[in-house]
Design a protein around this motif. Structure first.
Motif, short mmCIF file in Angstrom:
data_model
loop_
_atom_site.label_atom_id
_atom_site.label_comp_id
_atom_site.label_asym_id
_atom_site.label_seq_id
_atom_site.Cartn_x
_atom_site.Cartn_y
_atom_site.Cartn_z
N GLN A 19 21.07 14.82 -21.14
CA GLN A 19 21.57 16.20 -21.11
C GLN A 19 21.98 16.67 -19.72
N HIS A 119 13.92 10.11 -24.72
CA HIS A 119 14.48 11.38 -25.17
C HIS A 119 15.89 11.07 -25.71
N ASN A 165 9.98 11.69 -27.39
CA ASN A 165 10.26 13.10 -27.59
C ASN A 165 10.79 13.31 -29.01
N GLU A 166 10.09 14.12 -29.79
CA GLU A 166 10.57 14.57 -31.10
C GLU A 166 11.10 13.46 -31.98
N TYR A 297 10.44 26.09 -31.12
CA TYR A 297 11.52 27.07 -30.94
C TYR A 297 11.47 28.17 -32.00
N GLU A 358 8.01 22.00 -24.66
CA GLU A 358 9.32 22.67 -24.68
C GLU A 358 9.18 23.99 -25.42
N GLU A 412 23.92 20.35 -24.77
CA GLU A 412 22.98 20.65 -25.86
C GLU A 412 23.36 19.82 -27.11
N TRP A 413 23.30 18.50 -26.97
CA TRP A 413 23.50 17.57 -28.10
C TRP A 413 24.73 17.94 -28.92
C1 FCB Z 1 14.87 20.09 -28.55
C2 FCB Z 1 15.23 18.91 -27.66
C3 FCB Z 1 15.80 19.31 -26.34
C4 FCB Z 1 16.71 20.51 -26.43
C5 FCB Z 1 16.07 21.62 -27.21
C6 FCB Z 1 16.91 22.88 -27.32
O1 FCB Z 1 14.87 19.69 -29.88
O2 FCB Z 1 14.11 18.09 -27.45
O3 FCB Z 1 16.43 18.18 -25.80
O4 FCB Z 1 17.92 20.15 -26.92
O5 FCB Z 1 15.75 21.18 -28.49
#
Ligand code: FCB
Length: 452
Positions: A19, A119, A165-166, A297, A358, A412-413
């Motif tokens: 990113q 990540h 990560n996730e 989030y 995060e 942002e992906w």
């Molecule tokens: C999460 C990701 C991070 C970022 C946030 C907004 O899912 O781990 O890289 O994109 O969302």
């Protein structure tokens, strides 16, 4: 919010290699699945890619200066596997050297590193053919090898390493929904990918233990979903419990309890026979961890399948319904109490120390005439969520730190550069960095160990 956080609470900011780094061909870096994906027309909003991103690869010293000048004591970053092993197997010392410089730079500035191994930027060379990438069982060993290489090089200076990560995003967005690299759209594949992510975590965690100095911390970061049932109707309650299995317990139970829940295997039997799970995998996956990283989030609200509603990724037994109230520019509902509930649930079910690795928000950040962003919406979101963390701690959750997502506006992906999550504004034409009001607000929070 007046009361403070526990003494020693770790305050940080978080980032991820693809990113922010850019420099995708520098010093022998190989391509990743995100290079391929972002260069495929139509995959990313505006057809953006990470070729330049924030050019952090060349501007890392300036970025670390920024972290120090804001008084932020900790930094969570990720290592790009294709820099360190361009073909996923062979070590590229020049790539490793970058992280050496970065870590030394953090220590020189008194910044505490938290390193994430994966990540999402998988070396493209490991994603070959129909059964490549996370569908290939062999990837668990490749990942453990990568962990050892990084652990040997940096473990003397990095006190904490996170494996994945996730993995939810890698499995479901990458293989069922197709929103993330490698862009596959088959629910059965997502379960296979999830298992191999679990296995890779276990093998890497074990390999790190025998590589790192005693006392080094090993963890994993999950984007646990705080699942709410849309109503008390039995079918909505069942759909919410199903979503919890598919989203959360598919990772939590094998990693922390030693096996998949029977209900998960039963409720997904029409999608997969789970034949990719081999004898002994359960023992490999369940490794002692020093803390669990939790990314949050927004909560999700779930109902039984119904026409016109978006299905939950990877399953046909649950759908999303919207949560009324305010939403961010991502369309994500804002409900900070979900974070308190989630942290207390992990405390209750697993009793493991946690770190919020995060949390943050995208806003419609527009610089004023002087180039300054007055991001009051972000400050408000952060204030609410820090209150939620503090509430969880007061109710008994062992939460030891908070890493704000994120330092810099970045790639942002699938949303490209349009969605800005940074507390520092980045002008993507000049790449100049300007702290937003939220950066000064966060610096003040850290200085007081409590929001103002
Ligand atoms: C999460 C990701 C991070 C970022 C946030 C907004 O899912 O781990 O890289 O994109 O969302």
């Amino acid at each position: 919010m007046t009361s403070s956080f526990p003494e020693g609470f770790r305050w940080g900011v978080a980032s991820a290699s693809y990113q922010i780094e850019g420099a995708v061909a520098a010093d022998g870096r190989g391509p990743s699945i995100w290079d391929t994906f972002s260069h495929t027309p139509g995959r990313i909003d505006g057809d953006d890619d990470g070729d330049v991103a924030c050019d952090h690869y060349h501007r890392w010293a300036e970025d670390l200066d920024l972290i120090r000048s804001l008084g932020i004591p900790a930094y969570r970053f990720s290592v790009a596997w294709p820099r360190v092993m361009p073909d996923g197997r062979t070590v590229n010392q020049a790539g490793l050297d970058f992280y050496d410089r970065l870590v030394d730079g953090m220590l020189e500035r008194g910044i505490d590193p938290l390193l994430t191994l994966y990540h999402w930027d998988l070396p493209q060379a490991l994603d070959v053919g129909e059964a490549g990438g996370w569908l290939d069982r062999d990837i668990a060993d490749r990942f453990a090898d990568f962990a050892v290489v990084v652990g040997k090089q940096l473990g003397d200076r990095v006190p904490a390493i996170t494996t994945l990560n996730e993995p939810w995003c890698s499995a479901y967005l990458g293989y069922a929904k197709g929103e993330h690299a490698p862009g596959r759209t088959s629910s059965p594949l997502a379960y296979r990918a999830a298992h191999h992510l679990n296995l890779a975590h276990g093998r890497a965690a074990a390999a790190l233990r025998s590589t790192l100095p005693a006392g080094a911390e090993v963890s994993v970061t999950l984007n646990l979903q705080q699942v709410q049932a849309a109503s008390d109707r039995p079918e909505d309650l069942a759909a919410a419990a199903h979503a919890d299995l598919v989203a959360n317990r598919i990772f939590l139970d094998p990693m922390l309890r030693g096996g998949y829940p029977l209900e998960l295997l039963e409720q997904t039997a029409h999608l997969t026979d789970w034949s990719f799970v081999a004898d002994g995998d359960a023992e490999v996956i369940c490794q002692p961890l020093d803390f669990l990283g939790v990314n949050f989030y927004n909560p999700v609200r779930i109902c039984a399948p119904a026409a016109g509603l978006a299905p939950y990724p990877g399953t046909d037994r649950a759908c999303f319904v919207d949560i009324p109230g305010p939403h961010t520019v991502m369309g994500w509902p804002i409900q900070a109490s979900g974070l308190t509930d989630l942290l207390l649930r992990v405390q209750r079910d697993h009793g493991i120390p946690m770190m919020v690795t995060e949390n943050g928000t995208a806003c419609a950040d527009l610089p004023d005439g002087q180039g300054v962003v007055h991001d009051l919406d972000r400050i408000d979101y952060l204030h609410q969520h820090l209150t939620a963390v503090r509430d969880a701690i007061e109710a008994g959750a062992d939460v030891r730190g908070y890493y704000l997502w994120t330092l810099l506006d970045n790639f942002e992906w699938a949303w490209g550069y349009d969605k800005r999550f940074g507390i520092v504004h980045v002008d993507f034409d000049t790449l100049s960095r300007t702290p937003k009001d939220s950066a000064r607000w966060y610096a003040d929070v850290i200085a007081r160990n409590a929001p103002p």
